[in-house]
Design a protein around this motif. Structure first.
Motif, PDB file in Angstrom:
ATOM      1  N   ARG A  35       0.837  -1.201   0.000  1.00  0.00           N
ATOM      2  CA  ARG A  35       0.000   0.000   0.000  1.00  0.00           C
ATOM      3  C   ARG A  35       0.870   1.249   0.000  1.00  0.00           C
ATOM      4  O   ARG A  35       0.620   2.194  -0.761  1.00  0.00           O
ATOM      5  CB  ARG A  35      -0.918  -0.021   1.227  1.00  0.00           C
ATOM      6  N   VAL A  36       1.904   1.278   0.829  1.00  0.00           N
ATOM      7  CA  VAL A  36       2.794   2.447   0.877  1.00  0.00           C
ATOM      8  C   VAL A  36       3.526   2.608  -0.444  1.00  0.00           C
ATOM      9  O   VAL A  36       3.683   3.721  -0.952  1.00  0.00           O
ATOM     10  CB  VAL A  36       3.784   2.316   2.055  1.00  0.00           C
ATOM     11  N   ALA A  37       3.972   1.483  -1.032  1.00  0.00           N
ATOM     12  CA  ALA A  37       4.647   1.553  -2.333  1.00  0.00           C
ATOM     13  C   ALA A  37       3.703   2.128  -3.392  1.00  0.00           C
ATOM     14  O   ALA A  37       4.111   2.968  -4.221  1.00  0.00           O
ATOM     15  CB  ALA A  37       5.132   0.168  -2.739  1.00  0.00           C
ATOM     16  N   GLU A  38       2.456   1.693  -3.357  1.00  0.00           N
ATOM     17  CA  GLU A  38       1.449   2.219  -4.292  1.00  0.00           C
ATOM     18  C   GLU A  38       1.259   3.725  -4.114  1.00  0.00           C
ATOM     19  O   GLU A  38       1.192   4.477  -5.102  1.00  0.00           O
ATOM     20  CB  GLU A  38       0.124   1.490  -4.056  1.00  0.00           C
ATOM     21  N   ILE A  39       1.174   4.154  -2.850  1.00  0.00           N
ATOM     22  CA  ILE A  39       0.972   5.577  -2.563  1.00  0.00           C
ATOM     23  C   ILE A  39       2.128   6.404  -3.118  1.00  0.00           C
ATOM     24  O   ILE A  39       1.922   7.420  -3.805  1.00  0.00           O
ATOM     25  CB  ILE A  39       0.821   5.801  -1.050  1.00  0.00           C
ATOM     26  N   TYR A  40       3.349   5.966  -2.850  1.00  0.00           N
ATOM     27  CA  TYR A  40       4.490   6.783  -3.272  1.00  0.00           C
ATOM     28  C   TYR A  40       4.781   6.689  -4.765  1.00  0.00           C
ATOM     29  O   TYR A  40       5.410   7.588  -5.330  1.00  0.00           O
ATOM     30  CB  TYR A  40       5.718   6.469  -2.413  1.00  0.00           C
ATOM     31  N   GLN A  41       4.300   5.661  -5.418  1.00  0.00           N
ATOM     32  CA  GLN A  41       4.348   5.651  -6.885  1.00  0.00           C
ATOM     33  C   GLN A  41       3.469   6.773  -7.432  1.00  0.00           C
ATOM     34  O   GLN A  41       3.832   7.466  -8.391  1.00  0.00           O
ATOM     35  CB  GLN A  41       3.898   4.293  -7.425  1.00  0.00           C
ATOM     36  N   SER A 103      11.110   9.230  -5.501  1.00  0.00           N
ATOM     37  CA  SER A 103      10.835   7.798  -5.406  1.00  0.00           C
ATOM     38  C   SER A 103      10.975   7.382  -3.949  1.00  0.00           C
ATOM     39  O   SER A 103      11.438   8.157  -3.105  1.00  0.00           O
ATOM     40  CB  SER A 103      11.806   6.980  -6.282  1.00  0.00           C
ATOM     41  N   ALA A 104      10.551   6.155  -3.659  1.00  0.00           N
ATOM     42  CA  ALA A 104      10.653   5.637  -2.293  1.00  0.00           C
ATOM     43  C   ALA A 104      11.036   4.173  -2.344  1.00  0.00           C
ATOM     44  O   ALA A 104      10.596   3.426  -3.219  1.00  0.00           O
ATOM     45  CB  ALA A 104       9.337   5.808  -1.552  1.00  0.00           C
ATOM     46  N   ASP A 105      11.889   3.754  -1.399  1.00  0.00           N
ATOM     47  CA  ASP A 105      12.253   2.348  -1.307  1.00  0.00           C
ATOM     48  C   ASP A 105      12.563   2.004   0.152  1.00  0.00           C
ATOM     49  O   ASP A 105      12.324   2.813   1.058  1.00  0.00           O
ATOM     50  CB  ASP A 105      13.435   2.006  -2.227  1.00  0.00           C
ATOM     51  N   ASN A 106      13.086   0.800   0.372  1.00  0.00           N
ATOM     52  CA  ASN A 106      13.387   0.312   1.729  1.00  0.00           C
ATOM     53  C   ASN A 106      12.166   0.453   2.648  1.00  0.00           C
ATOM     54  O   ASN A 106      12.286   0.895   3.795  1.00  0.00           O
ATOM     55  CB  ASN A 106      14.586   1.047   2.333  1.00  0.00           C
ATOM     56  N   ILE A 107      11.021   0.102   2.130  1.00  0.00           N
ATOM     57  CA  ILE A 107       9.788   0.213   2.916  1.00  0.00           C
ATOM     58  C   ILE A 107       9.668  -1.003   3.827  1.00  0.00           C
ATOM     59  O   ILE A 107       9.756  -2.145   3.357  1.00  0.00           O
ATOM     60  CB  ILE A 107       8.562   0.300   1.984  1.00  0.00           C
ATOM     61  N   ARG A 108       9.485  -0.757   5.122  1.00  0.00           N
ATOM     62  CA  ARG A 108       9.346  -1.872   6.057  1.00  0.00           C
ATOM     63  C   ARG A 108       8.400  -1.482   7.194  1.00  0.00           C
ATOM     64  O   ARG A 108       8.316  -0.318   7.576  1.00  0.00           O
ATOM     65  CB  ARG A 108      10.697  -2.294   6.630  1.00  0.00           C
ATOM     66  N   VAL A 109       7.691  -2.449   7.691  1.00  0.00           N
ATOM     67  CA  VAL A 109       6.767  -2.238   8.801  1.00  0.00           C
ATOM     68  C   VAL A 109       7.524  -2.408  10.118  1.00  0.00           C
ATOM     69  O   VAL A 109       8.178  -3.431  10.341  1.00  0.00           O
ATOM     70  CB  VAL A 109       5.593  -3.217   8.732  1.00  0.00           C
ATOM     71  N   GLU A 110       7.432  -1.411  10.981  1.00  0.00           N
ATOM     72  CA  GLU A 110       8.067  -1.512  12.294  1.00  0.00           C
ATOM     73  C   GLU A 110       7.185  -2.292  13.257  1.00  0.00           C
ATOM     74  O   GLU A 110       7.654  -3.152  14.003  1.00  0.00           O
ATOM     75  CB  GLU A 110       8.327  -0.116  12.864  1.00  0.00           C
ATOM     76  N   ASN A 111       5.916  -1.956  13.275  1.00  0.00           N
ATOM     77  CA  ASN A 111       4.948  -2.685  14.102  1.00  0.00           C
ATOM     78  C   ASN A 111       3.561  -2.414  13.549  1.00  0.00           C
ATOM     79  O   ASN A 111       3.335  -1.405  12.876  1.00  0.00           O
ATOM     80  CB  ASN A 111       5.050  -2.286  15.577  1.00  0.00           C
ATOM     81  N   MET A 112       2.626  -3.300  13.856  1.00  0.00           N
ATOM     82  CA  MET A 112       1.263  -3.111  13.369  1.00  0.00           C
ATOM     83  C   MET A 112       0.292  -3.965  14.170  1.00  0.00           C
ATOM     84  O   MET A 112       0.680  -4.943  14.828  1.00  0.00           O
ATOM     85  CB  MET A 112       1.156  -3.457  11.877  1.00  0.00           C
ATOM     86  N   ASP A 113      -0.974  -3.535  14.124  1.00  0.00           N
ATOM     87  CA  ASP A 113      -2.070  -4.352  14.601  1.00  0.00           C
ATOM     88  C   ASP A 113      -3.208  -4.201  13.597  1.00  0.00           C
ATOM     89  O   ASP A 113      -2.990  -3.707  12.487  1.00  0.00           O
ATOM     90  CB  ASP A 113      -2.485  -3.964  16.036  1.00  0.00           C
ATOM     91  N   ALA A 114      -4.405  -4.579  13.971  1.00  0.00           N
ATOM     92  CA  ALA A 114      -5.504  -4.549  13.010  1.00  0.00           C
ATOM     93  C   ALA A 114      -5.859  -3.132  12.574  1.00  0.00           C
ATOM     94  O   ALA A 114      -6.357  -2.927  11.461  1.00  0.00           O
ATOM     95  CB  ALA A 114      -6.731  -5.236  13.608  1.00  0.00           C
ATOM     96  N   ASP A 115      -5.590  -2.141  13.427  1.00  0.00           N
ATOM     97  CA  ASP A 115      -6.054  -0.776  13.154  1.00  0.00           C
ATOM     98  C   ASP A 115      -4.954   0.219  12.818  1.00  0.00           C
ATOM     99  O   ASP A 115      -5.231   1.310  12.312  1.00  0.00           O
ATOM    100  CB  ASP A 115      -6.834  -0.250  14.363  1.00  0.00           C
ATOM    101  N   SER A 116      -3.713  -0.091  13.128  1.00  0.00           N
ATOM    102  CA  SER A 116      -2.655   0.884  12.932  1.00  0.00           C
ATOM    103  C   SER A 116      -1.336   0.195  12.613  1.00  0.00           C
ATOM    104  O   SER A 116      -1.151  -0.990  12.890  1.00  0.00           O
ATOM    105  CB  SER A 116      -2.499   1.755  14.188  1.00  0.00           C
ATOM    106  N   ALA A 117      -0.430   0.985  12.030  1.00  0.00           N
ATOM    107  CA  ALA A 117       0.891   0.458  11.701  1.00  0.00           C
ATOM    108  C   ALA A 117       1.890   1.613  11.657  1.00  0.00           C
ATOM    109  O   ALA A 117       1.534   2.754  11.361  1.00  0.00           O
ATOM    110  CB  ALA A 117       0.865  -0.264  10.351  1.00  0.00           C
ATOM    111  N   SER A 118       3.135   1.283  11.969  1.00  0.00           N
ATOM    112  CA  SER A 118       4.233   2.245  11.841  1.00  0.00           C
ATOM    113  C   SER A 118       5.153   1.731  10.748  1.00  0.00           C
ATOM    114  O   SER A 118       5.594   0.573  10.784  1.00  0.00           O
ATOM    115  CB  SER A 118       4.987   2.366  13.168  1.00  0.00           C
TER     116      SER A 118
END
Length: 409
Positions: A35-41, A103-118
């Motif tokens: 999703r983040v990759a899509e947004i930054y494209q 452009s954007a790369d090195n996208i990684r999730v630090e933490n997440m649950d059902a409602d939020s993510a960093s």
């Protein structure tokens, strides 16, 4: 509807809720990264195809949370009323004012649950690599950006927006009012930043301060015209009585007496505001008199702070700050370093320069520190003027009471 049908409806509804919850919980880290990759494209395409005028607000509406969009709309409204650029002097999508080769790369999730993510990512802009942390929220099954954080500069955009809005809500807005009347006997001049917007507590405190300063009727503080009229009457009567007391001879050319108040809003923050007063009068003689001072009000309680904002006023450390402030003032007009002996010769005091008398008027808060001012003749000849200086906050903090420490930068 029979009992069997009721249970069927209940069971069906429960299954829909279960399916909805399960679907929401089934988001994976890979889903968020995609999703983040899509947004930054789309960000890259927007800033490339619409290079002269990229539509960042359209990106907001497509990819940012409802709360983020609400905040940007509030700020846009504030800035339109101000008639200036205001808050958004940089762009959070590209983390700067200029942009190119996005452009954007090195996208990684630090933490997440059902409602939020960093989420961390590396933004490329004009050859620069900018680490960004995104706070994401899940709204109706779509992951949306709820905050942008510039990691290198420790900039939290949402926190800054909330502070900006809070400041606007608490800001003391003023209307410039005044008069200048001269009948040849007395001239009265009033120039005032009259508070018209702010909390009721602060409006009352500041209006009563203005009325007290100019001698106006305190029952008329909420009426600008009456405030000016009663202030004018007090100034006129004071000067005309002083003029009569001089008992000029019949052949004397009697001068016009003069009194002036210039009251302006000074430094303001989310937690305090300072009001500055410049006074001048002329009552015959070779020259008139004047003073310049200020008062500080804390917004949480409308309190006007004077010398009670300082502790340890008799300590050697505090008195050294006063001495160095006076020395700095005179250093503007002297070549070379001013010794203690030379400083003493410039003053009209009996005290040692290491224990100068405190100014008659209390200090007040400014953007950079505490402002002190000795008025004419307090410690020096008239030619020295008003001896004023600023003690930076990092030096004065040990001598400030807790209530003031909590509101300064």
């Amino acid at each position: 509807m029979n009992k069997k049908t009721n249970w069927l409806v209940i069971l069906t509804s429960a299954m829909f809720l279960l399916v909805g919850c399960t679907a929401k919980q089934q988001s994976t880290e890979e889903d968020v990264v995609n999703r983040v990759a899509e947004i930054y494209q789309q960000v890259a395409a927007t800033y490339t195809n619409d290079n002269d005028n990229p539509d960042s607000r359209r990106l907001d509406s497509l990819y940012c949370s409802s709360e983020w969009n609400r905040l940007t709309h509030v700020i846009d409204s504030i800035d339109r009323n101000l008639g200036e650029m205001g808050f958004f002097d940089a762009d959070y999508w590209v983390m700067g004012q200029d942009y190119g080769d996005i452009s954007a790369d090195n996208i990684r999730v630090e933490n997440m649950d059902a409602d939020s993510a960093s989420v961390m990512l590396q933004l490329h802009n004009m050859g620069n690599l900018i680490p960004i942390r995104l706070k994401m929220v899940n709204e109706q099954g779509n992951w949306m950006i709820d905050d942008f954080l510039d990691v290198n500069n420790n900039d939290d955009w949402k926190a800054s927006m909330l502070e900006y809005i809070a400041y606007d809500e608490a800001e003391i807005k003023t209307d410039s009012i005044g008069l200048d009347k001269n009948d040849g006997i007395v001239e009265v001049k009033l120039s005032i930043d009259y508070p018209v917007k702010g909390s009721p507590l602060m409006l009352s405190a500041l209006r009563h301060f203005i009325a007290k300063t100019i001698g106006a009727d305190s029952t008329q503080v909420d009426n600008k015209d009456s405030l000016l009229a009663t202030g004018y009457r007090f100034g006129y009567e004071t000067m005309s009585e002083s003029r009569k007391e001089m008992m000029y001879d019949a052949n004397d050319q009697i001068p016009t007496y003069f009194i002036s108040y210039d009251i302006k809003k000074g430094t303001e923050s989310l937690d305090f505001v300072s009001y500055l007063v410049n006074y001048a009068d002329y009552q015959g003689g070779a020259h008139g008199s004047a003073y310049a001072t200020g008062s500080t009000f804390t917004k949480k309680d409308g309190k006007c702070w004077e010398w009670d904002m300082i502790k340890g006023k008799e300590s050697n450390g505090f008195r050294q700050l006063m001495k160095e402030g006076v020395r700095d003032y005179f250093s503007q007009f002297e070549k070379g370093k001013i010794s203690d002996t030379r400083l003493k010769d410039m003053l009209l005091i009996e005290e040692d320069v290491n224990h100068l008398p405190l100014p008659a008027w209390a200090p007040y808060l400014s953007a950079n520190g505490l402002v002190f001012a000795y008025q004419q003749y307090e410690i020096a000849p008239y030619a020295a003027g008003i001896i004023s200086f600023v003690v930076p906050y990092e030096k004065i903090k040990p001598y400030l009471v807790d209530e003031i420490l909590s509101v300064i930068p």
